[in-house]
Design an enzyme around this catalytic site. Structure first.
Site: not given
Ligand code: PAF
Length: 282
Positions: A30-32, A36-37, A151, A155, A187
């Protein structure tokens, strides 16, 4: 780095890549974006020929409007960050209509109880929103492998379940939590903490490390009591929940049964900022 805004241009590109025999790894976001990404992309690069990411702030997974409005969006900064990292070959940054062509609405899923545990109690409808957007993204990108951070462990478990239920031709991978030097789970919300709060928030990870030690020597109710005591003594922090749950079913346990794996989950407000973390118990 290639950038796509429409499903059509993305799919034409990916089709050409597939025809060249390239294996595709995908990490939706979701950007930002933060360090971590990068660990998602690093994992994707190891196992694929092409790494694709998406940036889309998904409205249906927010349970309140002000949270959605406050969500940090800076697509130019994110694209710059990705380009600099050199880890991503293509980015998909669609408008709402590309992912929700008919109606901006979640589907309703049954994930066998995974969705009603923990976060499900505090964020009603959240996982329907996540399921809906991830299902659509996976069907548009058609990756061989998809990567999600541990994290958001719940999900990850739900996406694994959905992928199995729908027989999606993709392998779902969990990527270990990337931590700041003091142990705080990385985060985008950490940016909203003052430097004092950021330092104090290390107690979240420290507590999970202690839980992992206590796991071998005391009972579950005793562990709950100790965790509660720790956060009662922390000025400016409020614990929302602590749970020890079966790693597979995510159902809370009051006893450690042989042959099961367990994980501790902790959610704490530090000032206004809600921080979540978890740890496998071994
Ligand atoms: O973890 C996230 O950033 C969001 O929940 C995802 C998996 C991109 C779905 O919008």
């Amino acid at each position: 780095m290639e950038i796509f805004e429409t499903k059509k241009t993305l799919q034409d590109y990916l089709e050409r890549q597939r025809e060249m025999g390239k294996k595709i790894g995908f990490a939706p976001t979701m950007g930002a974006l933060h360090k971590g990404h990068l660990s998602l992309y690093e994992a994707a690069r190891k196992e694929n020929d092409l790494t694709v990411s998406s940036i889309f702030v998904n409205p249906t997974q927010f349970n309140n409007v002000s949270d959605l409005e406050k969500y940090p969006r800076d697509i130019n900064r994110d694209l710059y960050f990705l380009d600099e990292s050199g880890l991503v070959d293509a980015v998909y940054g669609p408008q709402v209509a590309e992912l929700y062509p008919e109606k901006l609405q979640s589907k309703s899923y049954d994930f066998g109880g995974l969705e009603t545990a923990m976060e499900g109690k505090f964020r009603p409808g959240h996982f329907d929103g996540v399921g809906t957007v991830v299902e659509e993204l996976l069907s548009q990108v058609k990756p061989d492998n998809a990567y999600f951070g541990e994290k958001d462990y719940q999900q990850l478990a739900i996406i694994r379940k959905m992928s199995n239920q729908l027989n999606l031709p993709v392998k779902i991978h969990g990527v270990k939590i990337y931590r700041e030097e003091n142990g705080l789970a990385m985060s985008s919300r950490n940016e909203r903490l003052s430097s004092g709060q950021r330092d104090a928030a290390k107690i979240i990870h420290e507590t999970l490390v202690k839980v992992n030690d206590w796991f071998k020597i005391i009972t579950v109710p005793e562990i709950y009591q100790r965790v509660k005591d720790i956060f009662e003594d922390q000025p400016g922090m409020v614990m929302e929940y602590f749970e020890i749950a079966d790693e597979e079913t995510l159902q809370e346990t009051d006893f450690f049964y042989k042959g099961h794996d367990y994980r501790a989950f902790l959610v704490v407000f530090v000032g206004e900022v809600r921080l979540i973390d978890n740890m496998h118990l071994d």
